[in-house]
Design an enzyme around this catalytic site. Structure first.
Site: not given
Ligand code: NDP
Length: 433
Positions: A114, A154
């Site tokens: 990662k 991510d």
């Molecule tokens: P994105 O950046 O596309 O979206 C993240 C979302 O989560 C946004 O809506 C963001 O809101 C919110 N968010 C992020 N940090 C915080 C925080 N500290 N408090 C509250 N809300 C938060 O990321 P992904 O959708 O790709 O990833 C989301 C999760 O899924 C993560 O845990 C990631 O590790 C996991 N994941 C992702 C994969 C992928 O293929 N993308 C694969 C496997 C797991 P805001 O815009 O306001 O920050």
């Protein structure tokens, strides 16, 4: 832990896995004799580097870049890059550690790693994002390769960032090495379904958990936290299966729409206009934006935490159980605190841990690597069918492993033991390295 100082997220992730391995270790004492656990907890390599770049005003900025190459027993290091101000070495280690077992569960030849940076992309122009990505890759490229280390996206890293990273890699190395990154655009080596895969995969996994208890998505109320890549595609698939998504969120708050969130509108808002979730309520009369408070207070049968780590704590779990939740599927990595997981398991709620439930993203990255290696590209339907089968296989494997180790229905234990066993057996085969 002592030698690394304060790394709470890594400590939490490692403890959670090690705790549930007890039945496997009791059965196979050679795991203890061979130092597999100690070796597993120590990354093979940790890279920390300076990322200097120039903002639009001409000021020099300096961020920190990370890549933790955790374990390559099963294949090249594989795992995403996260750009978020909360990133530090402990967060990357927790994510890399989880990734080892998740990748093992997919059945594909993928090691675990990662990376990322404490760079905050919010409010940055497209040119700033490009300059940052180019500087990041200028250092990282020497550690990557399709047989060595293959990053993906991510939080804060999507198709646009992967494009700038791939462009810089290609330029520096003078090689069109498609398999060095996944999550690419369809015209330059990307795979169908990769964008949707984590969200869709989470829903496919939860569908299996529901089926095992004679239930389904159709007609059920669903709450999805987050409004990013994973959240949007989980919500879309849940809708497609006949569920009503009643709430979604971002880091500023959540929206509730009792008649059902228009997920397509959320997707347009987030992906095209780069807007905030509160703007959804401005355009939809029935929807209400709640700034303070917990999205998990919204009653639902199925909860899909898809935002970030530790976003669902014991208080939230108690509220969900009180309101009759039947299934929880982790789209995000470690969104549920250990106390909350215990509440769900004790209450008999079907609980799908992230390393199993959100493995669809990396599994489809594995399919992207297969297509790159054979210079082939598969149709959306074919790739989606493979994803759906992989998620069903992961679910069935976790369920069978849990049962075999005296904990029927405990998919946390099932996922940890099944993932660990594949990696540990390979490490035994490869000797002390
Ligand atoms: P994105 O950046 O596309 O979206 C993240 C979302 O989560 C946004 O809506 C963001 O809101 C919110 N968010 C992020 N940090 C915080 C925080 N500290 N408090 C509250 N809300 C938060 O990321 P992904 O959708 O790709 O990833 C989301 C999760 O899924 C993560 O845990 C990631 O590790 C996991 N994941 C992702 C994969 C992928 O293929 N993308 C694969 C496997 C797991 P805001 O815009 O306001 O920050």
């Amino acid at each position: 832990q002592a030698r690394d100082g304060h790394q709470p997220e890594f400590g939490q992730a490692a403890y959670e896995v090690l705790e549930s391995l007890e039945p496997a270790l009791a059965r196979r004492p050679e795991y203890l004799r061979s130092g597999v656990l100690e070796r597993l907890c120590e990354p093979e390599r940790q890279i920390i580097f300076r990322v200097p770049w120039i903002d639009d005003a001409g000021a020099v900025k300096v961020n920190r870049g990370f890549r933790v190459e955790f374990n390559s027993a099963l294949g090249p290091y594989k795992g995403g890059l996260r750009f978020h101000p909360s990133v530090n070495i402990g967060v990357i280690k927790f994510l890399g550690f989880e990734q080892i077992f998740k990748n093992a569960l997919t059945g594909l030849p993928l090691g675990g790693g990662k990376g990322g940076s404490d760079f905050d992309p919010k409010g940055r122009s497209d040119a700033e994002i490009m300059r940052f990505c180019q500087s990041f890759m200028t250092e990282l490229h020497r550690h990557l390769g399709e047989h060595t280390d293959v990053p993906a996206g991510d939080i804060g890293v999507g198709r646009r960032e992967i494009g700038y990273l791939f462009g810089q890699y290609k330029r520096i190395t003078n090689r069109y090495e498609s398999g060095v990154l996944t999550g690419k655009g369809l015209d330059w080596g990307g795979s169908q379904v990769r964008t949707e895969a984590t969200g869709y995969g989470t829903v496919y996994f939860v569908e299996q958990m529901l089926r095992a208890r004679g239930d389904r998505f159709d007609g059920r109320r669903v709450v999805v936290s987050g409004a990013g890549n994973v959240a949007i595609h989980a919500a879309r698939k849940a809708e497609e299966l006949g569920a009503t998504v009643v709430a979604m969120s971002d880091s500023e708050g959540y929206v509730v729409d009792e008649a059902g969130i228009d997920v397509e509108a959320v997707q347009e808002l987030k992906e095209v206009r780069a807007g905030r979730i509160k703007e959804y309520a401005e355009g939809h009369d029935r929807a209400e934006f709640v700034e303070a408070g917990s999205i998990w207070d919204v009653p639902c049968a199925i909860a899909l935490p898809c935002a970030t780590q530790n976003e669902l704590d014991d208080e939230a779990a108690l509220a969900l159980v009180r309101n009759g939740v039947v299934a929880v599927g982790e789209g995000a990595n470690m969104p549920t605190t250990p106390a909350a997981v215990k509440i769900f398991l004790d209450a008999g709620v079907a609980f799908g841990p992230g390393k199993a439930a959100n493995a669809g993203g990396v599994a489809t990255s594995g399919l992207e690597m297969q297509q790159n290696a054979s210079r082939d590209s598969w149709s959306f339907e074919d790739t989606d069918a493979r994803l759906s089968k992989i998620m069903a296989d992961i679910h069935n494997g976790c369920r069978a492993t849990a049962e075999d180790h005296g904990a029927p229905g405990n998919l946390v234990l099932g996922a940890n033991v099944a993932g660990f066993t594949r990696v540990a057996d390979t490490m035994l085969d490869l000797g002390v390295i």
